[in-house]
Scaffold this motif. Structure first.
Motif, short mmCIF file in Angstrom:
data_model
loop_
_atom_site.label_atom_id
_atom_site.label_comp_id
_atom_site.label_asym_id
_atom_site.label_seq_id
_atom_site.Cartn_x
_atom_site.Cartn_y
_atom_site.Cartn_z
N ARG A 41 0.81 -1.23 0.00
CA ARG A 41 0.00 0.00 0.00
C ARG A 41 0.84 1.27 0.00
O ARG A 41 0.44 2.28 -0.59
CB ARG A 41 -0.93 0.03 1.22
CG ARG A 41 -1.92 -1.11 1.28
CD ARG A 41 -2.87 -0.94 2.46
NE ARG A 41 -3.64 0.29 2.34
CZ ARG A 41 -4.80 0.40 1.69
NH1 ARG A 41 -5.31 -0.67 1.10
NH2 ARG A 41 -5.45 1.53 1.65
N ASP A 42 1.97 1.25 0.67
CA ASP A 42 2.76 2.47 0.82
C ASP A 42 3.72 2.64 -0.36
O ASP A 42 4.23 1.65 -0.90
CB ASP A 42 3.56 2.42 2.13
CG ASP A 42 2.66 2.33 3.35
OD1 ASP A 42 1.53 2.84 3.27
OD2 ASP A 42 3.08 1.74 4.37
N PRO A 43 4.01 3.88 -0.75
CA PRO A 43 4.94 4.14 -1.86
C PRO A 43 6.39 3.98 -1.41
O PRO A 43 7.14 4.94 -1.31
CB PRO A 43 4.61 5.58 -2.25
CG PRO A 43 4.16 6.21 -0.97
CD PRO A 43 3.42 5.13 -0.21
N VAL A 44 6.79 2.74 -1.14
CA VAL A 44 8.11 2.46 -0.56
C VAL A 44 8.79 1.35 -1.36
O VAL A 44 8.17 0.34 -1.69
CB VAL A 44 7.98 2.03 0.92
CG1 VAL A 44 9.31 1.57 1.47
CG2 VAL A 44 7.43 3.18 1.75
N ASP A 45 10.07 1.54 -1.69
CA ASP A 45 10.86 0.51 -2.37
C ASP A 45 11.58 -0.38 -1.37
O ASP A 45 11.66 -1.61 -1.53
CB ASP A 45 11.89 1.15 -3.31
CG ASP A 45 11.23 1.96 -4.41
OD1 ASP A 45 10.27 1.46 -5.00
OD2 ASP A 45 11.68 3.09 -4.67
N CYS A 67 13.27 -5.45 1.27
CA CYS A 67 12.55 -5.11 0.04
C CYS A 67 11.64 -6.27 -0.32
O CYS A 67 11.86 -7.41 0.11
CB CYS A 67 13.50 -4.75 -1.09
SG CYS A 67 14.60 -6.07 -1.60
N PRO A 68 10.58 -6.01 -1.12
CA PRO A 68 9.57 -7.05 -1.35
C PRO A 68 10.08 -8.31 -2.05
O PRO A 68 9.67 -9.40 -1.70
CB PRO A 68 8.53 -6.33 -2.22
CG PRO A 68 8.72 -4.89 -1.93
CD PRO A 68 10.19 -4.72 -1.68
N HIS A 69 10.96 -8.19 -3.04
CA HIS A 69 11.44 -9.38 -3.74
C HIS A 69 12.74 -9.04 -4.47
O HIS A 69 13.12 -7.87 -4.60
CB HIS A 69 10.40 -9.92 -4.72
CG HIS A 69 9.77 -8.86 -5.59
ND1 HIS A 69 10.45 -8.22 -6.61
CD2 HIS A 69 8.53 -8.31 -5.57
CE1 HIS A 69 9.64 -7.35 -7.19
NE2 HIS A 69 8.49 -7.36 -6.58
N ARG A 70 13.41 -10.06 -4.93
CA ARG A 70 14.75 -9.90 -5.51
C ARG A 70 14.73 -9.04 -6.78
O ARG A 70 15.74 -8.43 -7.12
CB ARG A 70 15.37 -11.26 -5.82
CG ARG A 70 15.72 -12.05 -4.57
CD ARG A 70 16.74 -13.13 -4.84
NE ARG A 70 17.12 -13.78 -3.60
CZ ARG A 70 18.06 -13.33 -2.78
NH1 ARG A 70 18.70 -12.22 -3.09
NH2 ARG A 70 18.34 -13.97 -1.67
#
Length: 299
Positions: free
Chosen positions: A136-140, A269-272
């Protein structure tokens, strides 16, 4: 033909659950976002959202299409970075989230220096003691305390040696004395803050966990550290948050024979696929700087 801006606004509207929120983020009017989504729906010949006056939710078709849209935007972003990247020139936008205390007092100057090293890179820095939600948040990337609890995320170590310490100002200790055991904290003013939306009032010292209380509570951990500096009570904080104050004699470590709980710092971070050159170089940059703060002997 699909427009990239329409695709982006669809993804952000889904994440934020609102055309108005997506419009605010993109500096547009809500009507412009609604028009973009309608245009995308017309191009795809499906309805992506079920709309009411009070809610916005994805349809079944929207749920199926969302991963495709996200993947397409990510591939285009990576392609843009590869076209413009060089060994020493990072480009694009890097959005970083961090807790308030470590963010203001350590990461802020470090990120400013990192940005000066890479002037073509734009940084967006978000501070909050609430954990960033990547969906949801604009975060890398997010700087976080503690072990990574989500196996779907990638966690890169920054300060695996970090732990909490019990500290107070000399002025407070002169007035109230030093606790000689964890149990004596029950007779002291302990400074409390919220952790995961709950008051963090169970402190682990050695093999003991003690319930503490105090007259001052904040949702901002940096405020609690400042109260400690003013002599308002005892605080249980990450070494990284208080090490400079300890070195300056503004705070003193208490009960060193009862070590605080391990509190490693990681970059998540969400994924590689999001381990871009900017993220990889930021990780190395921060890890080197955290290493300079590691004490010879941890309390």
């Amino acid at each position: 033909m699909l427009r990239l801006t329409d695709l982006h606004l669809f993804v952000r509207s889904s994440a934020l659950g609102s055309f108005t929120a997506a419009a605010h983020e993109a500096h547009l009017l809500p009507g412009q976002v609604a028009a973009a989504v309608k245009r995308l729906e017309r191009d795809l010949d499906v309805r992506l959202f079920a709309r009411t006056t009070r809610s916005l939710r994805l349809t079944a078709e929207g749920e199926r299409y969302l991963p495709t849209a996200q993947q397409a935007l990510e591939m285009l972003r990576q392609g843009h970075e590869q076209l413009h990247a060089s060994a020493n020139a990072l480009r694009g936008v890097l959005q970083v989230s961090a807790p308030s205390d470590i963010g203001r007092n350590l990461l802020l100057p470090w990120l400013s220096a990192f940005r000066r090293e890479h002037p073509a890179l734009a940084l967006r820095f978000f501070l909050s003691d609430q954990m960033a939600d990547f969906s949801r948040d604009p975060v890398d990337v997010a700087i976080r305390y503690g072990l990574n609890q989500d196996a779907n995320y990638i966690a890169l170590p920054l300060a695996p040696w970090n732990r909490r310490v019990l500290v107070a100002a000399p002025g407070y200790l002169a007035r109230h004395g030093r606790p000689r055991s964890p149990e004596e904290l029950a007779h002291h003013d302990c400074l409390l803050y919220l952790q995961h939306n709950r008051v963090f009032d169970k402190w682990q010292l050695g093999n003991r966990t003690v319930q503490v209380h105090g007259p001052l509570i904040s949702d901002d951990a940096d405020v609690v550290r400042r109260w400690a500096l003013e002599g308002e009570g005892i605080v249980y904080k990450s070494w990284l948050d208080v090490s400079a104050n300890i070195a300056a004699g503004e705070l003193e470590v208490l009960l060193p024979d009862y070590p605080g709980e391990a509190t490693p710092v990681t970059l998540v971070c969400p994924h590689r696929k999001q381990l871009s050159p900017a993220v990889s170089q930021l990780h190395l940059w921060l890890r080197e700087r955290f290493a300079t703060l590691q004490p010879a002997q941890m309390f």
